[in-house]
Design an enzyme around this catalytic site. Structure first.
Site, PDB file in Angstrom:
ATOM      1  N   LYS A 111      48.599  36.847  11.969  1.00 41.70           N
ATOM      2  CA  LYS A 111      49.410  36.622  13.165  1.00 41.70           C
ATOM      3  C   LYS A 111      50.384  35.467  12.981  1.00 41.70           C
ATOM      4  CE  LYS A 111      46.098  38.635  16.382  1.00 41.70           C
ATOM      5  NZ  LYS A 111      45.096  38.401  17.442  1.00 41.70           N
ATOM      6  N   LYS A 190      52.273  54.876  11.111  1.00 40.52           N
ATOM      7  CA  LYS A 190      51.273  54.760  12.161  1.00 40.52           C
ATOM      8  C   LYS A 190      51.960  54.344  13.455  1.00 40.52           C
ATOM      9  CE  LYS A 190      47.122  52.195  13.493  1.00 40.52           C
ATOM     10  NZ  LYS A 190      46.131  51.162  13.108  1.00 40.52           N
ATOM     11  N   LYS A 193      53.502  49.607  18.547  1.00 37.91           N
ATOM     12  CA  LYS A 193      54.591  48.943  19.275  1.00 37.91           C
ATOM     13  C   LYS A 193      55.441  48.101  18.344  1.00 37.91           C
ATOM     14  CE  LYS A 193      51.859  48.652  23.508  1.00 37.91           C
ATOM     15  NZ  LYS A 193      51.062  47.763  24.363  1.00 37.91           N
TER      16      LYS A 193
END
Length: 321
Positions: A111, A190, A193
């Site tokens: 992240k 895949k 978003k």
């Protein structure tokens, strides 16, 4: 009755990948035991800074899961922030959690690499996740491969806690979902978003058709035979159509004489028809906000009954009560 626990991220509109990968499997687990479905709004604060958006996404998550079949009579759905024991248990767990354990977290590194702020909450995310699980003495915690390490961290924290204070917490058993459907997006990758290739779950007909018609295909002529293997259209169609209709589409691909536009139209109609009952239920929920509030408040009350017992046990063990 077995207790099954899962977290729901309030991150905006859900898409077909969310439904087939997480929402439908969760609905099916209601046949196996009592589901505690936590809308993890505290976790969402690690990446969402818009308070109005967080409130909207949290409510939308509740409505969407109820619309697709989460039964509040059998399951417990609630906002994480409505049960204060989550944050309190996290702090107690933090006192026995080694820094090295968190420093090895792949999710934190990934992240930060993607541009999220390297703050304490993001770093300590696995400890709050452990508190989510341990408060309810969960028997089963279904997780995807990407969350497997967080479950392992939670188990390590339990071991540390129990070594320090005695057998105070239950060791959770992970259930790794190896066979979760991988849903392709508009570009064949895949559905995600982050890739901007999604088909949202509750689109109206016109925008839904527009999204389906934008699926990327090759340049094969209308009359040319086409290979159904690896086709995004076929792969999505098999999720929402009958086996006979899927076979018919595959045969028509190979025969030639039909363009991709016709196949996309079939896919659009199949998606629309498959999710029509969920649309109707969602419209009912949106039109009755008091019912949604009642379900969430009732869920929080039922969750607190369990969480308070667990946390009292922890407080007595560590000397806080």
């Amino acid at each position: 009755m077995k207790r099954i626990l899962t977290g729901i991220q309030p991150s905006g509109a859900f898409h077909l990948g969310n439904y087939f990968g997480a929402m439908r499997p969760l609905i099916e687990t209601q046949e196996r035991g009592q589901v505690f479905a936590i809308i993890v709004d505290l976790h969402a604060l690690t990446s969402l800074r818009d308070p109005a958006a967080l409130r909207e996404y949290t409510r939308r998550a509740a409505i969407d899961f109820l619309a697709v079949g989460l039964d509040p009579a059998r399951s417990v759905i609630f906002r994480q922030s409505d049960v204060h024991e989550h944050a309190e248990l996290m702090w107690v767990l933090s006192t026995v959690t080694p820094m090295g354990l968190l420093e090895r977290s792949h999710a934190y590194k990934d992240k930060v690499a993607r541009g999220l702020s390297a703050n304490h909450a993001l770093f300590a995310y696995p400890v709050l996740m452990a508190a989510d699980i341990l408060l309810y003495d969960a028997d089963i915690v279904p997780v995807g491969k990407d969350q497997k390490q967080h479950l392992e961290i939670a188990r390590d924290i339990v071991v540390k806690m129990n070594e320090t204070y005695g057998e105070v917490l239950k060791l959770p058993e992970p259930e790794i979902s190896e066979d979760v459907a991988t849903v392709p997006g508009l570009d064949g990758q895949k559905m995600s978003k982050s890739y901007g290739n999604t088909i949202e779950l509750f689109l109206e007909d016109k925008p839904l058709r527009k999204r389906v018609m934008s699926i990327v295909t090759d340049s094969a002529a209308l009359e040319a035979p086409k290979d159904p293997n690896g086709s995004t259209i076929v792969d999505l169609y098999r999720l929402v159509a009958t086996p006979a209709d899927v076979q018919r589409m595959k045969d028509d691909f190979r025969a030639g004489g039909i363009g991709y536009g016709e196949f996309k139209q079939r896919l659009f109609e199949a998606i629309r028809d498959h999710f029509a009952p969920f649309h109707e239920r969602r419209e009912e929920l949106v039109a009755n906000p008091d019912e949604v509030d009642r379900i969430l408040e009732d869920g929080a009350e039922r969750a607190r009954e369990v969480a308070s017992e667990t946390y009292l046990r922890v407080k007595q063990a560590v000397g806080l009560a």
